[in-house]
Design a protein around this motif. Structure first.
Motif, PDB file in Angstrom:
ATOM      1  N   UNK A  26      10.814  10.825   8.058  1.00  0.00           N
ATOM      2  CA  UNK A  26      10.763  12.235   7.689  1.00  0.00           C
ATOM      3  C   UNK A  26      11.267  12.456   6.264  1.00  0.00           C
ATOM      4  N   UNK A  27      11.969  11.465   5.730  1.00  0.00           N
ATOM      5  CA  UNK A  27      12.481  11.587   4.373  1.00  0.00           C
ATOM      6  C   UNK A  27      11.497  11.033   3.351  1.00  0.00           C
ATOM      7  N   UNK A  28      10.842   9.897   3.667  1.00  0.00           N
ATOM      8  CA  UNK A  28       9.999   9.292   2.632  1.00  0.00           C
ATOM      9  C   UNK A  28       8.501   9.516   2.830  1.00  0.00           C
ATOM     10  N   UNK A  29       8.060   9.833   4.047  1.00  0.00           N
ATOM     11  CA  UNK A  29       6.625  10.044   4.261  1.00  0.00           C
ATOM     12  C   UNK A  29       6.099  11.251   3.486  1.00  0.00           C
ATOM     13  N   UNK A  30       6.810  12.409   3.471  1.00  0.00           N
ATOM     14  CA  UNK A  30       6.301  13.534   2.664  1.00  0.00           C
ATOM     15  C   UNK A  30       6.113  13.173   1.195  1.00  0.00           C
ATOM     16  N   UNK A  31       7.022  12.351   0.659  1.00  0.00           N
ATOM     17  CA  UNK A  31       6.889  11.929  -0.737  1.00  0.00           C
ATOM     18  C   UNK A  31       5.679  11.017  -0.890  1.00  0.00           C
ATOM     19  N   UNK A  32       5.491  10.105   0.074  1.00  0.00           N
ATOM     20  CA  UNK A  32       4.340   9.198   0.029  1.00  0.00           C
ATOM     21  C   UNK A  32       3.026   9.964   0.111  1.00  0.00           C
ATOM     22  N   UNK A  35       2.310  11.477  -3.426  1.00  0.00           N
ATOM     23  CA  UNK A  35       1.931  10.584  -4.531  1.00  0.00           C
ATOM     24  C   UNK A  35       0.805   9.608  -4.175  1.00  0.00           C
ATOM     25  N   UNK A  36       0.251   9.722  -2.952  1.00  0.00           N
ATOM     26  CA  UNK A  36      -0.893   8.897  -2.581  1.00  0.00           C
ATOM     27  C   UNK A  36      -0.548   7.566  -1.955  1.00  0.00           C
ATOM     28  N   UNK A  37       0.744   7.213  -1.903  1.00  0.00           N
ATOM     29  CA  UNK A  37       1.130   5.932  -1.310  1.00  0.00           C
ATOM     30  C   UNK A  37       0.909   5.900   0.204  1.00  0.00           C
ATOM     31  N   UNK A  38       0.682   7.073   0.809  1.00  0.00           N
ATOM     32  CA  UNK A  38       0.484   7.123   2.247  1.00  0.00           C
ATOM     33  C   UNK A  38      -0.762   6.344   2.668  1.00  0.00           C
ATOM     34  N   UNK A  39      -1.739   6.189   1.767  1.00  0.00           N
ATOM     35  CA  UNK A  39      -2.962   5.450   2.108  1.00  0.00           C
ATOM     36  C   UNK A  39      -2.648   3.979   2.375  1.00  0.00           C
ATOM     37  N   UNK A  69       0.444   6.609  14.466  1.00  0.00           N
ATOM     38  CA  UNK A  69       0.251   7.909  13.823  1.00  0.00           C
ATOM     39  C   UNK A  69      -0.592   7.754  12.575  1.00  0.00           C
ATOM     40  N   UNK A  70      -1.697   8.444  12.517  1.00  0.00           N
ATOM     41  CA  UNK A  70      -2.583   8.389  11.355  1.00  0.00           C
ATOM     42  C   UNK A  70      -2.318   9.590  10.456  1.00  0.00           C
ATOM     43  N   UNK A  71      -2.006   9.343   9.197  1.00  0.00           N
ATOM     44  CA  UNK A  71      -1.788  10.447   8.265  1.00  0.00           C
ATOM     45  C   UNK A  71      -3.098  11.183   7.997  1.00  0.00           C
ATOM     46  N   UNK A  72      -3.077  12.526   8.015  1.00  0.00           N
ATOM     47  CA  UNK A  72      -4.289  13.287   7.690  1.00  0.00           C
ATOM     48  C   UNK A  72      -4.872  12.909   6.333  1.00  0.00           C
ATOM     49  N   UNK A  73      -3.996  12.503   5.404  1.00  0.00           N
ATOM     50  CA  UNK A  73      -4.473  12.126   4.068  1.00  0.00           C
ATOM     51  C   UNK A  73      -5.395  10.908   4.128  1.00  0.00           C
ATOM     52  N   UNK A  74      -5.173  10.036   5.131  1.00  0.00           N
ATOM     53  CA  UNK A  74      -5.978   8.807   5.205  1.00  0.00           C
ATOM     54  C   UNK A  74      -7.438   9.130   5.467  1.00  0.00           C
ATOM     55  N   UNK A  75      -7.705  10.206   6.193  1.00  0.00           N
ATOM     56  CA  UNK A  75      -9.078  10.528   6.559  1.00  0.00           C
ATOM     57  C   UNK A  75      -9.875  11.142   5.403  1.00  0.00           C
ATOM     58  N   UNK A  76      -9.188  11.469   4.314  1.00  0.00           N
ATOM     59  CA  UNK A  76      -9.891  12.016   3.152  1.00  0.00           C
ATOM     60  C   UNK A  76     -10.630  10.923   2.392  1.00  0.00           C
ATOM     61  N   UNK A  77     -10.294   9.671   2.681  1.00  0.00           N
ATOM     62  CA  UNK A  77     -10.973   8.535   2.054  1.00  0.00           C
ATOM     63  C   UNK A  77     -12.066   8.031   2.988  1.00  0.00           C
TER      64      UNK A  77
END
Length: 383
Positions: A26-32, A35-39, A69-77
């Motif tokens: 919960x601390x580092x995932x929002x930052x990732x 900045x795109x590192x979540x992919x 858990x799949x990040x919503x950002x991942x599905x944008x790619x």
């Protein structure tokens, strides 16, 4: 007693920092995510889970599906399906051992392309779960259209199951999901009373600290080999904030905050405000000091109004524990009642605040009291 057939297991990521220790996602995932590192992080988690499953399979360890858990950002790619299939092929893992968790917002934002993608992966044996159900749009149309396998009831409804409206929502979700022949998982089960309530409602699978805290792979392997868990009550004397799955900021000086009762048993309350001093704060809750003797009741919702880095914030929550601090003064633990979007917004704000607190114990734009909290409250009471 819980046997393997009742299990639902989830891969959880933690960051073991060489200086700061174990850091909550919960601390580092929002930052990732910003900045795109979540992919690459999401792909790494899938890769790691598949490799671990393949290793256990080689050791002939009895296996159960693991949810990711799949990040919503991942599905944008557009490459997310191909990447997932490539990982499965490279590792040789059985796809039926994977359960990908998605949120309602993902379904809605990607409706045109998502149906074909889900069906393609489901053909391999991969399962899909709809996470945090009940906190978003929760349309029956999406459950039918996207053909998910499992519905996960958000922990907020389980936490407040004594609240009549939350109990009815939980019951309705279970009945509806079973009517659609979906598996139902309840998240955040922490007490035996919650467990009994969910069993009475025929909930299929329970997850939560009542059964086990997150454990490393070696410990989990022992669970797989000896698949029996005995629910253990969480000790009452253990402060709830110590069990939060989110980070917290311990303040050097207390933060002046106005508190008021927002509602009682679902009915709005109109009362005055009182000043309390917040000693620590995180996306999941806070701890405050006051001279007031307050009840620990899930039916009483409080609003806390303060200023963080120059921006006013209002946080709603319920008191979940209390402790007499010194004569005529009390410490209380509060668990927030926030929507996922509100919690995400608060997390971003607290990430900024944590950086500023490292620079100075009392950053500008925050009403910190530069003295002992009891001394401050005693002076106010004598005026």
């Amino acid at each position: 007693m819980v046997k393997r057939a009742d299990w639902s297991e989830q891969a959880l990521i933690r960051w073991e920092h060489p200086e700061w220790g174990l850091i909550s996602p919960h601390e580092f995932i929002p930052i990732a995510e910003e900045n795109g590192l979540i992919i690459p992080i999401t792909d790494w988690v899938i890769q790691t889970v598949c490799e671990q499953l393949r290793e256990w399979e080689g050791l002939e360890v009895p296996l159960i599906p693991i949810s990711i858990n799949m990040s919503p950002k991942r599905f944008l790619r557009n490459d997310w399906v191909e990447t997932t299939l490539n990982i499965i092929e490279e590792t040789g893992v059985n796809p039926s051992l994977l359960d990908l968790e998605i949120t309602e917002s993902v379904l809605i934002q990607n409706e045109d392309t998502f149906i074909a993608s889900i069906e393609r992966l489901k053909e391999t044996g991969i399962r899909f779960s709809l996470d945090d159900f009940g906190t978003g749009f929760s349309s029956l149309l999406y459950l039918k259209k996207f053909n998910v396998d499992t519905v996960k009831i958000d922990r907020s409804f389980i936490r407040d199951y004594l609240n009549e409206s939350d109990a009815e929502i939980t019951k309705s979700i279970i009945r509806m999901a079973h009517g659609l022949r979906l598996t139902v998982v309840a998240e955040g089960v922490e007490t035996k009373d919650q467990r009994m309530f969910l069993i009475e409602q025929d909930c299929d699978i329970l997850q939560g600290y009542l059964f086990s805290k997150p454990v490393p792979p070696d410990d989990f392997q022992r669970f797989l080999i000896e698949p029996v868990l005995i629910p253990q009550p969480i000790q009452a004397e253990a402060p709830v904030e110590e069990r939060r799955e989110v980070f917290r900021i311990d303040f050097t000086y207390p933060l002046r905050t106005d508190m008021t009762i927002a509602s009682v048993n679902g009915k709005s309350a109109t009362v005055g405000t009182t000043e309390v001093l917040v000693e620590n704060l995180g996306p999941g809750g806070l701890r405050f000091l006051t001279h007031l003797r307050l009840p620990v009741s899930p039916g009483i919702i409080f609003d806390f109004n303060t200023v963080l880095l120059g921006e006013p914030v209002t946080l709603s929550g319920k008191i979940v524990w209390k402790q007499e601090h010194k004569s005529d003064f009390f410490l209380y633990g509060v668990q927030f009642i926030l929507s996922p979007s509100e919690q995400a917004q608060l997390t971003k704000r607290l990430n900024k605040l944590s950086i500023e607190v490292l620079k100075t114990p009392a950053p500008e734009g925050c009403p910190f009291i530069l003295k002992d909290g009891i001394e401050y409250l005693t002076i106010k009471l004598t005026k």
